[in-house]
Design a protein around this motif. Structure first.
Motif, PDB file in Angstrom:
ATOM      1  N   MET A   1       0.824  -1.202   0.000  1.00  0.00           N
ATOM      2  CA  MET A   1       0.000   0.000   0.000  1.00  0.00           C
ATOM      3  C   MET A   1       0.864   1.260   0.000  1.00  0.00           C
ATOM      4  O   MET A   1       0.419   2.285  -0.489  1.00  0.00           O
ATOM      5  CB  MET A   1      -0.934   0.005   1.199  1.00  0.00           C
ATOM      6  N   ILE A   4       1.326   2.928  -3.360  1.00  0.00           N
ATOM      7  CA  ILE A   4       0.170   3.540  -4.024  1.00  0.00           C
ATOM      8  C   ILE A   4       0.160   5.035  -3.710  1.00  0.00           C
ATOM      9  O   ILE A   4       0.106   5.436  -2.548  1.00  0.00           O
ATOM     10  CB  ILE A   4      -1.146   2.880  -3.574  1.00  0.00           C
ATOM     11  N   THR A   5       0.221   5.834  -4.750  1.00  0.00           N
ATOM     12  CA  THR A   5       0.253   7.283  -4.568  1.00  0.00           C
ATOM     13  C   THR A   5      -1.105   7.939  -4.809  1.00  0.00           C
ATOM     14  O   THR A   5      -1.299   9.089  -4.456  1.00  0.00           O
ATOM     15  CB  THR A   5       1.296   7.920  -5.522  1.00  0.00           C
ATOM     16  N   GLU A   6      -2.014   7.199  -5.412  1.00  0.00           N
ATOM     17  CA  GLU A   6      -3.339   7.744  -5.700  1.00  0.00           C
ATOM     18  C   GLU A   6      -4.197   7.704  -4.440  1.00  0.00           C
ATOM     19  O   GLU A   6      -3.987   6.868  -3.566  1.00  0.00           O
ATOM     20  CB  GLU A   6      -3.994   6.929  -6.810  1.00  0.00           C
ATOM     21  N   LEU A   8      -7.107   6.791  -1.944  1.00  0.00           N
ATOM     22  CA  LEU A   8      -7.882   5.566  -1.766  1.00  0.00           C
ATOM     23  C   LEU A   8      -9.326   5.908  -1.426  1.00  0.00           C
ATOM     24  O   LEU A   8      -9.592   6.869  -0.707  1.00  0.00           O
ATOM     25  CB  LEU A   8      -7.290   4.715  -0.642  1.00  0.00           C
ATOM     26  N   LYS A  84      -9.383   1.533 -11.605  1.00  0.00           N
ATOM     27  CA  LYS A  84      -8.400   0.816 -10.776  1.00  0.00           C
ATOM     28  C   LYS A  84      -9.038   0.390  -9.478  1.00  0.00           C
ATOM     29  O   LYS A  84      -9.822   1.126  -8.880  1.00  0.00           O
ATOM     30  CB  LYS A  84      -7.196   1.706 -10.460  1.00  0.00           C
ATOM     31  N   PHE A  86      -8.042  -1.693  -5.703  1.00  0.00           N
ATOM     32  CA  PHE A  86      -7.102  -2.342  -4.802  1.00  0.00           C
ATOM     33  C   PHE A  86      -7.872  -3.448  -4.104  1.00  0.00           C
ATOM     34  O   PHE A  86      -8.878  -3.195  -3.449  1.00  0.00           O
ATOM     35  CB  PHE A  86      -6.554  -1.347  -3.777  1.00  0.00           C
ATOM     36  N   LEU A 107      -4.771  -3.579  -8.353  1.00  0.00           N
ATOM     37  CA  LEU A 107      -3.610  -3.314  -7.515  1.00  0.00           C
ATOM     38  C   LEU A 107      -3.701  -4.185  -6.271  1.00  0.00           C
ATOM     39  O   LEU A 107      -4.785  -4.344  -5.749  1.00  0.00           O
ATOM     40  CB  LEU A 107      -3.557  -1.841  -7.111  1.00  0.00           C
ATOM     41  N   PRO A 108      -2.650  -4.709  -5.720  1.00  0.00           N
ATOM     42  CA  PRO A 108      -1.294  -4.654  -6.287  1.00  0.00           C
ATOM     43  C   PRO A 108      -1.198  -5.550  -7.514  1.00  0.00           C
ATOM     44  O   PRO A 108      -1.870  -6.554  -7.612  1.00  0.00           O
ATOM     45  CB  PRO A 108      -0.391  -5.150  -5.160  1.00  0.00           C
TER      46      PRO A 108
END
Length: 109
Positions: A1, A4-6, A8, A84, A86, A107-108
């Motif tokens: 995690m 992840i830059t976006e 959530l 996307k 997760f 993701l991942p």
């Protein structure tokens, strides 16, 4: 995690399921509570027009079967055009085909 830059986002049914699945560890549940208190993930409201779509998704994917949390995530992703996702439930999300973009980028990876 951490990679992840976006931002959530999630929905209450998925948070409820995650809390249940983490019931083996109070520390893990506390970690989820801390994330929620920091507003990460942002919780997206379900709206009344989501419910018929969620019901239809659960019927469409009854062979998996699709649960309420997955139906809510797919429905909100469709509504907000979020391609996307997760998840640790890669098997099911590889099968789901959200309207508007055909398949999720999971993701991942």
């Amino acid at each position: 995690m951490k990679a992840i830059t976006e931002p959530l986002a999630s929905v209450w049914p998925a948070v409820s399921e995650a809390m249940y699945l983490l019931n083996f560890s109070e520390k893990a549940q506390q970690g989820l509570w801390e994330m929620l208190e920091m507003n990460s993930p942002t919780l997206i409201d379900l709206i009344p027009t989501d419910f018929p779509r969620m019901r239809n998704l659960m019927k469409q994917y009854r062979d998996l079967p699709m649960d309420l949390a997955d139906a809510a995530l797919v429905c909100v992703a469709e509504r907000l055009r979020i391609p996307k996702i997760f998840t640790v439930d890669r098997r099911d999300f590889d099968v789901y085909r959200p309207r508007g973009f055909g398949r999720f980028s999971i993701l991942p990876s």
